[in-house]
Design a protein around this motif. Structure first.
Motif, PDB file in Angstrom:
ATOM      1  N   ILE A  42       4.954 -13.897   4.619  1.00  0.00           N
ATOM      2  CA  ILE A  42       4.171 -12.867   5.593  1.00  0.00           C
ATOM      3  C   ILE A  42       2.720 -12.409   4.843  1.00  0.00           C
ATOM      4  O   ILE A  42       2.033 -11.392   5.468  1.00  0.00           O
ATOM      5  CB  ILE A  42       5.243 -12.215   4.650  1.00  0.00           C
ATOM      6  CG1 ILE A  42       5.297 -10.549   5.348  1.00  0.00           C
ATOM      7  CG2 ILE A  42       4.834 -11.427   3.197  1.00  0.00           C
ATOM      8  CD1 ILE A  42       5.672 -10.075   6.763  1.00  0.00           C
ATOM      9  N   ILE A  43       2.815 -13.438   3.995  1.00  0.00           N
ATOM     10  CA  ILE A  43       0.871 -13.507   3.691  1.00  0.00           C
ATOM     11  C   ILE A  43       0.496 -14.582   4.423  1.00  0.00           C
ATOM     12  O   ILE A  43      -1.604 -14.124   5.440  1.00  0.00           O
ATOM     13  CB  ILE A  43       0.556 -13.509   2.393  1.00  0.00           C
ATOM     14  CG1 ILE A  43       1.100 -12.530   1.606  1.00  0.00           C
ATOM     15  CG2 ILE A  43      -1.048 -14.043   1.993  1.00  0.00           C
ATOM     16  CD1 ILE A  43       0.914 -12.702  -0.056  1.00  0.00           C
ATOM     17  N   GLY A  84      -3.628 -16.282  11.425  1.00  0.00           N
ATOM     18  CA  GLY A  84      -3.765 -15.514  12.648  1.00  0.00           C
ATOM     19  C   GLY A  84      -4.459 -14.992  13.357  1.00  0.00           C
ATOM     20  O   GLY A  84      -5.797 -15.079  13.661  1.00  0.00           O
ATOM     21  N   TYR A  85      -5.561 -13.737  11.939  1.00  0.00           N
ATOM     22  CA  TYR A  85      -6.165 -12.838  11.984  1.00  0.00           C
ATOM     23  C   TYR A  85      -7.947 -13.725  11.178  1.00  0.00           C
ATOM     24  O   TYR A  85      -9.076 -13.159  11.260  1.00  0.00           O
ATOM     25  CB  TYR A  85      -5.504 -11.214  11.121  1.00  0.00           C
ATOM     26  CG  TYR A  85      -4.852 -11.006  11.853  1.00  0.00           C
ATOM     27  CD1 TYR A  85      -5.220 -10.178  12.641  1.00  0.00           C
ATOM     28  CD2 TYR A  85      -4.113 -10.432  11.103  1.00  0.00           C
ATOM     29  CE1 TYR A  85      -3.870  -9.650  13.233  1.00  0.00           C
ATOM     30  CE2 TYR A  85      -2.748 -10.208  11.055  1.00  0.00           C
ATOM     31  CZ  TYR A  85      -3.431  -9.083  12.797  1.00  0.00           C
ATOM     32  OH  TYR A  85      -2.069  -8.360  12.491  1.00  0.00           O
ATOM     33  N   ILE A 100       5.506  -4.473  11.126  1.00  0.00           N
ATOM     34  CA  ILE A 100       6.374  -6.230  10.471  1.00  0.00           C
ATOM     35  C   ILE A 100       5.682  -6.757  11.853  1.00  0.00           C
ATOM     36  O   ILE A 100       5.489  -7.773  12.050  1.00  0.00           O
ATOM     37  CB  ILE A 100       8.454  -5.997  11.370  1.00  0.00           C
ATOM     38  CG1 ILE A 100       8.581  -5.803   9.978  1.00  0.00           C
ATOM     39  CG2 ILE A 100       8.324  -7.393  12.188  1.00  0.00           C
ATOM     40  CD1 ILE A 100      10.408  -5.287  10.529  1.00  0.00           C
ATOM     41  N   VAL A 101       5.475  -6.051  13.080  1.00  0.00           N
ATOM     42  CA  VAL A 101       4.356  -5.877  14.056  1.00  0.00           C
ATOM     43  C   VAL A 101       3.200  -6.616  13.726  1.00  0.00           C
ATOM     44  O   VAL A 101       2.842  -7.361  14.009  1.00  0.00           O
ATOM     45  CB  VAL A 101       4.411  -4.960  15.193  1.00  0.00           C
ATOM     46  CG1 VAL A 101       3.955  -5.252  16.045  1.00  0.00           C
ATOM     47  CG2 VAL A 101       5.944  -4.301  16.002  1.00  0.00           C
ATOM     48  N   PHE A 102       2.613  -5.996  12.965  1.00  0.00           N
ATOM     49  CA  PHE A 102       1.453  -6.225  12.657  1.00  0.00           C
ATOM     50  C   PHE A 102       1.421  -6.797  11.561  1.00  0.00           C
ATOM     51  O   PHE A 102       0.145  -8.248  11.275  1.00  0.00           O
ATOM     52  CB  PHE A 102       0.545  -5.117  12.107  1.00  0.00           C
ATOM     53  CG  PHE A 102      -0.414  -4.492  12.948  1.00  0.00           C
ATOM     54  CD1 PHE A 102      -1.046  -5.022  14.019  1.00  0.00           C
ATOM     55  CD2 PHE A 102       0.791  -2.758  13.326  1.00  0.00           C
ATOM     56  CE1 PHE A 102      -1.067  -3.743  14.973  1.00  0.00           C
ATOM     57  CE2 PHE A 102       0.129  -2.098  14.928  1.00  0.00           C
ATOM     58  CZ  PHE A 102      -0.972  -2.271  15.366  1.00  0.00           C
ATOM     59  N   LEU A 103       2.463  -7.745  11.372  1.00  0.00           N
ATOM     60  CA  LEU A 103       2.478  -8.527   9.811  1.00  0.00           C
ATOM     61  C   LEU A 103       2.858  -9.959   9.986  1.00  0.00           C
ATOM     62  O   LEU A 103       2.901 -11.054   9.679  1.00  0.00           O
ATOM     63  CB  LEU A 103       3.044  -8.086   8.369  1.00  0.00           C
ATOM     64  CG  LEU A 103       2.684  -7.180   7.713  1.00  0.00           C
ATOM     65  CD1 LEU A 103       3.119  -6.970   6.251  1.00  0.00           C
ATOM     66  CD2 LEU A 103       1.119  -7.435   6.634  1.00  0.00           C
ATOM     67  N   GLY A 128       2.151 -22.014   1.955  1.00  0.00           N
ATOM     68  CA  GLY A 128       2.354 -20.841   1.679  1.00  0.00           C
ATOM     69  C   GLY A 128       2.745 -20.485   3.092  1.00  0.00           C
ATOM     70  O   GLY A 128       3.763 -19.369   2.761  1.00  0.00           O
ATOM     71  N   LEU A 129       2.982 -20.983   3.893  1.00  0.00           N
ATOM     72  CA  LEU A 129       3.905 -20.679   5.594  1.00  0.00           C
ATOM     73  C   LEU A 129       5.213 -20.999   5.332  1.00  0.00           C
ATOM     74  O   LEU A 129       6.291 -19.739   5.767  1.00  0.00           O
ATOM     75  CB  LEU A 129       3.459 -21.883   6.708  1.00  0.00           C
ATOM     76  CG  LEU A 129       1.825 -21.424   7.455  1.00  0.00           C
ATOM     77  CD1 LEU A 129       1.517 -22.639   8.261  1.00  0.00           C
ATOM     78  CD2 LEU A 129       1.427 -19.791   7.814  1.00  0.00           C
TER      79      LEU A 129
END
Length: 128
Positions: A94-95, A101-102, A12-15, A88-89
């Motif tokens: 989750i995708i 962000g990344y 959850i933290v990283f996604l 998409g948002l």
């Protein structure tokens, strides 16, 4: 059982949390703001250049859905993305939040604002 919980928490933290932190940081806002309830919405409204009174609309049922769609659309535009990213948002956050962000998308709001001003001036000159 404890290991599964910790693993789920890390996912959850990283996604979710880290990509949103990065989105805020790319826009020149404090990333930690994502962790503070209500304040994170205020900062998001600053990122998309919407008035502060919009925060009230996020607490009205059904109206909040419409305002969130508009906010996500402006967030997509602010990072140089289009309607596809907005959808998409909304439907696959989750995708698409990690992609924003990344990914290599940069905060372009000053450029977007200039384009809107130029388009408005063009429409006014054509109307005359």
């Amino acid at each position: 059982m404890g290991f599964v919980f910790v693993l789920l928490l890390l996912v959850i933290v990283f996604l979710v949390i880290v990509p949103q932190w990065k989105i805020y940081a790319k826009a020149g806002q404090p990333g930690w703001a994502i962790l503070v309830p209500i304040y994170n919405i205020i900062v998001l409204l600053e990122i998309v250049r919407k008035p502060l009174w919009w925060i009230i609309m996020f607490f009205i049922p059904l109206v909040n859905v419409v305002f969130m769609i508009m906010t996500y659309n402006e967030l997509s535009k602010a990072f140089g993305k289009g309607t596809g990213t907005t959808l998409g948002l909304l439907f696959l956050p989750i995708i698409f939040v990690p992609i924003l962000g990344y990914g290599s998308a940069e905060y372009q709001w000053p450029v977007v604002a200039e384009i809107e001003i130029i388009e408005r001036k063009d429409l006014e000159s054509k109307a005359e």
